[in-house]
Design a protein around this motif. Structure first.
Motif, PDB file in Angstrom:
ATOM      1  N   ASN A  19       8.570  17.375  16.012  1.00  0.00           N
ATOM      2  CA  ASN A  19       9.689  16.791  15.279  1.00  0.00           C
ATOM      3  C   ASN A  19       9.238  15.965  14.078  1.00  0.00           C
ATOM      4  O   ASN A  19      10.060  15.531  13.285  1.00  0.00           O
ATOM      5  N   ASP A  20       7.936  15.793  13.906  1.00  0.00           N
ATOM      6  CA  ASP A  20       7.391  15.040  12.776  1.00  0.00           C
ATOM      7  C   ASP A  20       6.798  16.016  11.758  1.00  0.00           C
ATOM      8  O   ASP A  20       5.754  16.627  12.017  1.00  0.00           O
ATOM      9  N   PRO A  21       7.434  16.183  10.598  1.00  0.00           N
ATOM     10  CA  PRO A  21       6.911  17.117   9.591  1.00  0.00           C
ATOM     11  C   PRO A  21       5.489  16.794   9.142  1.00  0.00           C
ATOM     12  O   PRO A  21       4.719  17.703   8.826  1.00  0.00           O
ATOM     13  N   ARG A  22       5.121  15.510   9.147  1.00  0.00           N
ATOM     14  CA  ARG A  22       3.746  15.156   8.764  1.00  0.00           C
ATOM     15  C   ARG A  22       2.745  15.675   9.781  1.00  0.00           C
ATOM     16  O   ARG A  22       1.653  16.107   9.420  1.00  0.00           O
ATOM     17  N   ALA A  23       3.098  15.634  11.054  1.00  0.00           N
ATOM     18  CA  ALA A  23       2.223  16.172  12.096  1.00  0.00           C
ATOM     19  C   ALA A  23       2.071  17.685  11.924  1.00  0.00           C
ATOM     20  O   ALA A  23       0.968  18.226  12.085  1.00  0.00           O
ATOM     21  N   LEU A  24       3.156  18.365  11.585  1.00  0.00           N
ATOM     22  CA  LEU A  24       3.085  19.807  11.341  1.00  0.00           C
ATOM     23  C   LEU A  24       2.163  20.119  10.173  1.00  0.00           C
ATOM     24  O   LEU A  24       1.343  21.042  10.248  1.00  0.00           O
ATOM     25  N   VAL A  41       2.039  31.033  11.537  1.00  0.00           N
ATOM     26  CA  VAL A  41       3.086  31.969  11.112  1.00  0.00           C
ATOM     27  C   VAL A  41       4.418  31.277  10.905  1.00  0.00           C
ATOM     28  O   VAL A  41       5.214  31.708  10.069  1.00  0.00           O
ATOM     29  N   TRP A  42       4.682  30.214  11.686  1.00  0.00           N
ATOM     30  CA  TRP A  42       5.892  29.435  11.487  1.00  0.00           C
ATOM     31  C   TRP A  42       5.752  28.071  12.139  1.00  0.00           C
ATOM     32  O   TRP A  42       4.895  27.867  12.988  1.00  0.00           O
ATOM     33  N   THR A  43       6.610  27.165  11.664  1.00  0.00           N
ATOM     34  CA  THR A  43       6.702  25.836  12.256  1.00  0.00           C
ATOM     35  C   THR A  43       8.168  25.561  12.568  1.00  0.00           C
ATOM     36  O   THR A  43       9.059  26.161  11.960  1.00  0.00           O
ATOM     37  N   ALA A  44       8.392  24.665  13.509  1.00  0.00           N
ATOM     38  CA  ALA A  44       9.751  24.259  13.862  1.00  0.00           C
ATOM     39  C   ALA A  44       9.738  22.764  14.135  1.00  0.00           C
ATOM     40  O   ALA A  44       8.743  22.220  14.608  1.00  0.00           O
ATOM     41  N   THR A  45      10.855  22.118  13.839  1.00  0.00           N
ATOM     42  CA  THR A  45      10.942  20.665  14.038  1.00  0.00           C
ATOM     43  C   THR A  45      11.799  20.290  15.242  1.00  0.00           C
ATOM     44  O   THR A  45      12.108  19.121  15.432  1.00  0.00           O
ATOM     45  N   SER A  46      12.178  21.290  16.048  1.00  0.00           N
ATOM     46  CA  SER A  46      12.937  20.996  17.271  1.00  0.00           C
ATOM     47  C   SER A  46      12.697  22.095  18.291  1.00  0.00           C
ATOM     48  O   SER A  46      12.318  23.224  17.943  1.00  0.00           O
ATOM     49  N   GLY A  47      12.950  21.760  19.552  1.00  0.00           N
ATOM     50  CA  GLY A  47      12.830  22.753  20.608  1.00  0.00           C
ATOM     51  C   GLY A  47      13.814  23.883  20.432  1.00  0.00           C
ATOM     52  O   GLY A  47      13.490  25.057  20.647  1.00  0.00           O
ATOM     53  N   CYS A  48      15.035  23.562  20.024  1.00  0.00           N
ATOM     54  CA  CYS A  48      16.066  24.599  19.813  1.00  0.00           C
ATOM     55  C   CYS A  48      15.646  25.578  18.724  1.00  0.00           C
ATOM     56  O   CYS A  48      15.814  26.794  18.875  1.00  0.00           O
ATOM     57  N   GLU A  49      15.101  25.052  17.643  1.00  0.00           N
ATOM     58  CA  GLU A  49      14.637  25.925  16.558  1.00  0.00           C
ATOM     59  C   GLU A  49      13.490  26.814  17.038  1.00  0.00           C
ATOM     60  O   GLU A  49      13.426  28.002  16.709  1.00  0.00           O
ATOM     61  N   ALA A  50      12.589  26.262  17.845  1.00  0.00           N
ATOM     62  CA  ALA A  50      11.470  27.047  18.374  1.00  0.00           C
ATOM     63  C   ALA A  50      11.968  28.190  19.255  1.00  0.00           C
ATOM     64  O   ALA A  50      11.469  29.318  19.166  1.00  0.00           O
ATOM     65  N   ILE A  51      12.959  27.909  20.088  1.00  0.00           N
ATOM     66  CA  ILE A  51      13.521  28.947  20.956  1.00  0.00           C
ATOM     67  C   ILE A  51      14.127  30.073  20.129  1.00  0.00           C
ATOM     68  O   ILE A  51      13.909  31.257  20.405  1.00  0.00           O
ATOM     69  N   GLU A  52      14.865  29.711  19.087  1.00  0.00           N
ATOM     70  CA  GLU A  52      15.457  30.720  18.211  1.00  0.00           C
ATOM     71  C   GLU A  52      14.383  31.586  17.573  1.00  0.00           C
ATOM     72  O   GLU A  52      14.514  32.804  17.508  1.00  0.00           O
ATOM     73  N   LEU A  92       0.470  25.599  24.416  1.00  0.00           N
ATOM     74  CA  LEU A  92      -0.370  24.405  24.526  1.00  0.00           C
ATOM     75  C   LEU A  92       0.521  23.200  24.300  1.00  0.00           C
ATOM     76  O   LEU A  92       1.074  23.032  23.210  1.00  0.00           O
ATOM     77  N   GLY A  93       0.699  22.386  25.339  1.00  0.00           N
ATOM     78  CA  GLY A  93       1.494  21.170  25.216  1.00  0.00           C
ATOM     79  C   GLY A  93       0.631  20.058  24.653  1.00  0.00           C
ATOM     80  O   GLY A  93      -0.484  19.837  25.093  1.00  0.00           O
ATOM     81  N   ALA A  94       1.157  19.368  23.656  1.00  0.00           N
ATOM     82  CA  ALA A  94       0.396  18.305  22.999  1.00  0.00           C
ATOM     83  C   ALA A  94       1.325  17.129  22.729  1.00  0.00           C
ATOM     84  O   ALA A  94       2.542  17.282  22.640  1.00  0.00           O
ATOM     85  N   THR A  95       0.752  15.960  22.620  1.00  0.00           N
ATOM     86  CA  THR A  95       1.513  14.779  22.246  1.00  0.00           C
ATOM     87  C   THR A  95       0.563  13.768  21.628  1.00  0.00           C
ATOM     88  O   THR A  95      -0.646  13.844  21.803  1.00  0.00           O
ATOM     89  N   ARG A  96       1.140  12.845  20.909  1.00  0.00           N
ATOM     90  CA  ARG A  96       0.359  11.751  20.323  1.00  0.00           C
ATOM     91  C   ARG A  96       0.551  10.532  21.201  1.00  0.00           C
ATOM     92  O   ARG A  96       1.654  10.248  21.659  1.00  0.00           O
TER      93      ARG A  96
END
Length: 103
Positions: A19-24, A41-52, A92-96
């Motif tokens: 959800n952080d564009p800087r992290a992406l 190939v792509w980035t998403a800023t939400s879980g819903c967008e990733a699912i789509e 791969l699950g990641a977090t800061r």
């Protein structure tokens, strides 16, 4: 003489969700500079967008790097929904972790 690109064809398709564009941006740069056989190939800023994006037949990825602590649909819920859709790509699950020292 062969170039680096010829020695390491870009064959690994990486998708990033945070959800952080800087992290992406940062993670994309790290992948580009440190993993010669991979590209984002792509980035998403939400879980819903990733699912789509994962539902798109052309959206096949070799690895999905997923932020576990997003606002809205969190990483674990996103992962569960992807698995219910029979999406079998590696995730791969990641977090800061923000740590503070008590004085």
């Amino acid at each position: 003489m062969m170039s680096t690109r010829e020695k390491h064809p870009k064959i690994h398709r990486i998708a990033l969700v945070d959800n952080d564009p800087r992290a992406l941006d940062s993670l994309s740069a790290v992948i580009a500079s440190k993993v010669p056989t991979a590209y984002v190939v792509w980035t998403a800023t939400s879980g819903c967008e990733a699912i789509e994006r994962c539902q798109d037949a052309n959206g096949h990825v070799s690895l999905l790097i997923l932020d576990m602590s997003m606002e809205g649909l969190q990483g674990p819920a996103t992962c569960r929904r992807l698995r219910l859709m029979d999406q079998r790509m590696p995730i791969l699950g990641a977090t800061r972790c923000v740590c503070a020292m008590a004085r």
